[in-house]
Design a protein around this motif. Structure first.
Motif, short mmCIF file in Angstrom:
data_model
loop_
_atom_site.label_atom_id
_atom_site.label_comp_id
_atom_site.label_asym_id
_atom_site.label_seq_id
_atom_site.Cartn_x
_atom_site.Cartn_y
_atom_site.Cartn_z
N ALA A 10 0.60 21.88 -17.95
CA ALA A 10 1.20 22.24 -19.23
C ALA A 10 2.22 23.35 -19.02
N ILE A 11 3.12 23.47 -19.97
CA ILE A 11 4.12 24.51 -19.89
C ILE A 11 3.42 25.87 -19.79
N GLY A 12 3.84 26.69 -18.81
CA GLY A 12 3.24 28.01 -18.63
C GLY A 12 2.16 28.05 -17.57
N ASP A 13 1.70 26.88 -17.10
CA ASP A 13 0.66 26.87 -16.06
C ASP A 13 1.19 27.48 -14.76
N ARG A 14 0.30 28.18 -14.08
CA ARG A 14 0.63 28.80 -12.80
C ARG A 14 0.29 27.83 -11.69
N VAL A 15 1.17 27.71 -10.69
CA VAL A 15 0.99 26.77 -9.59
C VAL A 15 1.05 27.52 -8.27
N GLN A 16 0.07 27.26 -7.41
CA GLN A 16 0.09 27.75 -6.03
C GLN A 16 -0.61 26.72 -5.18
N HIS A 17 0.15 25.69 -4.79
CA HIS A 17 -0.45 24.56 -4.10
C HIS A 17 0.49 24.01 -3.03
N GLU A 18 -0.07 23.10 -2.21
CA GLU A 18 0.71 22.44 -1.18
C GLU A 18 1.30 21.14 -1.74
N PHE A 19 2.53 20.84 -1.32
CA PHE A 19 3.22 19.64 -1.76
C PHE A 19 4.00 19.04 -0.60
N LEU A 20 4.28 17.75 -0.72
CA LEU A 20 5.20 17.07 0.17
C LEU A 20 6.59 17.11 -0.45
N VAL A 21 7.59 17.46 0.34
CA VAL A 21 8.97 17.44 -0.16
C VAL A 21 9.46 15.99 -0.12
N LEU A 22 9.59 15.39 -1.30
CA LEU A 22 10.01 14.00 -1.40
C LEU A 22 11.53 13.87 -1.37
N GLU A 23 12.21 14.82 -1.98
CA GLU A 23 13.68 14.79 -2.01
C GLU A 23 14.21 16.22 -1.96
N ARG A 24 15.35 16.37 -1.32
CA ARG A 24 16.06 17.65 -1.31
C ARG A 24 17.51 17.35 -1.72
N THR A 25 17.93 17.90 -2.84
CA THR A 25 19.27 17.65 -3.36
C THR A 25 20.06 18.95 -3.37
N GLU A 26 21.17 18.95 -2.69
CA GLU A 26 22.03 20.13 -2.63
C GLU A 26 23.30 19.84 -3.43
N LYS A 27 23.58 20.69 -4.41
CA LYS A 27 24.71 20.49 -5.30
C LYS A 27 25.51 21.78 -5.45
N LYS A 28 26.56 21.69 -6.27
CA LYS A 28 27.36 22.87 -6.60
C LYS A 28 27.59 22.93 -8.10
N THR A 29 27.63 24.15 -8.63
CA THR A 29 27.93 24.33 -10.05
C THR A 29 29.42 24.07 -10.27
N SER A 30 29.82 24.05 -11.54
CA SER A 30 31.24 23.84 -11.86
C SER A 30 32.11 24.95 -11.29
N GLN A 31 31.50 26.10 -11.00
CA GLN A 31 32.24 27.21 -10.39
C GLN A 31 32.24 27.14 -8.86
N GLY A 32 31.56 26.15 -8.31
CA GLY A 32 31.53 25.98 -6.87
C GLY A 32 30.39 26.67 -6.15
N ASP A 33 29.47 27.25 -6.90
CA ASP A 33 28.33 27.93 -6.28
C ASP A 33 27.26 26.90 -5.90
N PRO A 34 26.72 26.96 -4.69
CA PRO A 34 25.71 25.99 -4.27
C PRO A 34 24.35 26.27 -4.90
N PHE A 35 23.57 25.20 -5.11
CA PHE A 35 22.18 25.33 -5.52
C PHE A 35 21.40 24.14 -5.01
N ILE A 36 20.09 24.27 -5.00
CA ILE A 36 19.20 23.24 -4.45
C ILE A 36 18.14 22.88 -5.47
N VAL A 37 17.84 21.60 -5.57
CA VAL A 37 16.70 21.11 -6.36
C VAL A 37 15.81 20.29 -5.44
N LEU A 38 14.54 20.60 -5.44
CA LEU A 38 13.57 19.86 -4.62
C LEU A 38 12.67 19.03 -5.51
N THR A 39 12.33 17.84 -5.05
CA THR A 39 11.30 17.03 -5.71
C THR A 39 10.05 17.12 -4.86
#
Length: 328
Positions: A10-39
């Protein structure tokens, strides 16, 4: 630490667990700054991280696809295109865990049914088939221990219905059960309907693979597809025999059952069903797949973010779904 049930977060739940990284997406904002989103994922499902912005990119160092990480953060909510979705807002760097401590399959979803029970039912049903030609042809696959091991491990899709380890076994059990009852009701050939149901998705053992990235397509799956692969696998097995288990005409009909089971050309079938039994196998396949899609949609935590009884539009079913608020 016990596995985390992502569907119940639920929204607000605290998480401290192990996960498998299924996807790693590297993008850039409209200003050209890099960011990463992991699945990230485990046996209960998957969740995206909130964007890891340029000032914290080191938090994702080494968190490549197929790696196991320990994540610390809180579940938050964001909206895109009018649809709300949960995400994991990291509160610290990801910790990449040693590869030799885990396998990818430890974090991939699997069926809750006992595979032995499913196999027992399939084997009993095969034994009830009156046609010796059909029984012997089915034995080419379902009496082959190596095939059974592979079949039991394969998902029925990479991201849709029965996308779990053992999903193909469960799906074929369901399709065969449904097809048998339909054939009895409509006075069609029960033997042929059962055989078609058991064979219809054999091509998936060569189409999908299980690995660090989860469930993915093989080159054969991408270039040929499971429908055609199934017909080719049947022909190949028969060609290896000194004495074929069925005639060329019988092989043709079994291949038609496999090749037509998606029903329409635009849905991936090279041909449409041209026999009663082929029509039965097609609709039995649809019943198993679509009903599972509906059940999964009703369990989708992101579809009911507001806790209401009516979901947002769910892509798997192409519409909203309703959770009844009462009991019967």
């Amino acid at each position: 630490m016990p596995p985390l049930d992502l569907a119940r977060l639920a929204i607000g739940d605290r998480v401290q667990h192990e996960f498998l990284v299924l996807e790693r997406t590297e993008k850039k904002t409209s200003q050209g700054d890099p960011f990463i989103v992991l699945t990230l994922g485990n046996r209960s499902g998957r969740i995206d991280t909130a964007p890891i912005w340029s000032d914290k990119l080191e938090w994702a160092d080494g968190a490549d696809q197929g790696k196991v990480v320990q994540a610390l953060g809180d579940v938050s909510n964001y909206e895109r295109g009018g649809a709300a979705k949960r995400q994991l807002q990291l509160s610290g760097p990801l910790r990449v865990l040693p590869r030799d401590q885990f396998t990818a399959e430890d974090f991939l979803p699997r069926i809750s049914d006992d595979p032995t029970r499913l196999w027992d039912w399939i084997d009993r049903t095969r034994a009830e088939i009156q046609s010796e030609a059909l029984r012997n042809t089915l034995d080419l696959f379902f009496a082959d221990d190596a095939f059974r091991v592979q079949f039991e491990r394969t998902p029925a899709s990479t991201a849709g219905h029965h996308a779990v380890i053992g999903g193909l076994l469960l799906h074929v059990f369901e399709v065969t059960n449904i097809a048998r009852q339909m054939a009895r009701t409509m006075r069609a050939s029960v033997d042929l309907s059962v055989a078609g149901a058991l064979l219809h998705d054999i091509g998936k053992v060569e189409s999908y693979e299980v690995g660090p990235a989860g469930f993915t397509y093989t080159p054969r799956g991408l270039l040929i597809g499971h429908v055609v692969l199934g017909a080719l696998m049947l022909e190949r097995r028969l060609a290896e025999l000194d004495e074929p288990t069925c005639s060329s005409g019988q092989l043709l009909e079994l291949q038609h059952l496999i090749l037509s089971h998606h029903g329409k050309l635009e849905f991936g079938s090279p041909v449409q069903p041209m026999t009663t039994e082929a029509e039965i196998v097609h609709w039995a396949d649809e019943a198993s797949a679509k009903t599972t899609d509906m059940m999964d949609a009703l369990e989708d935590g992101d579809a009911f973010v507001d806790g209401g009884e009516m979901s947002r539009r769910v892509w798997r079913v192409g519409r909203r779904v309703w959770r009844r608020p009462h009991e019967w």
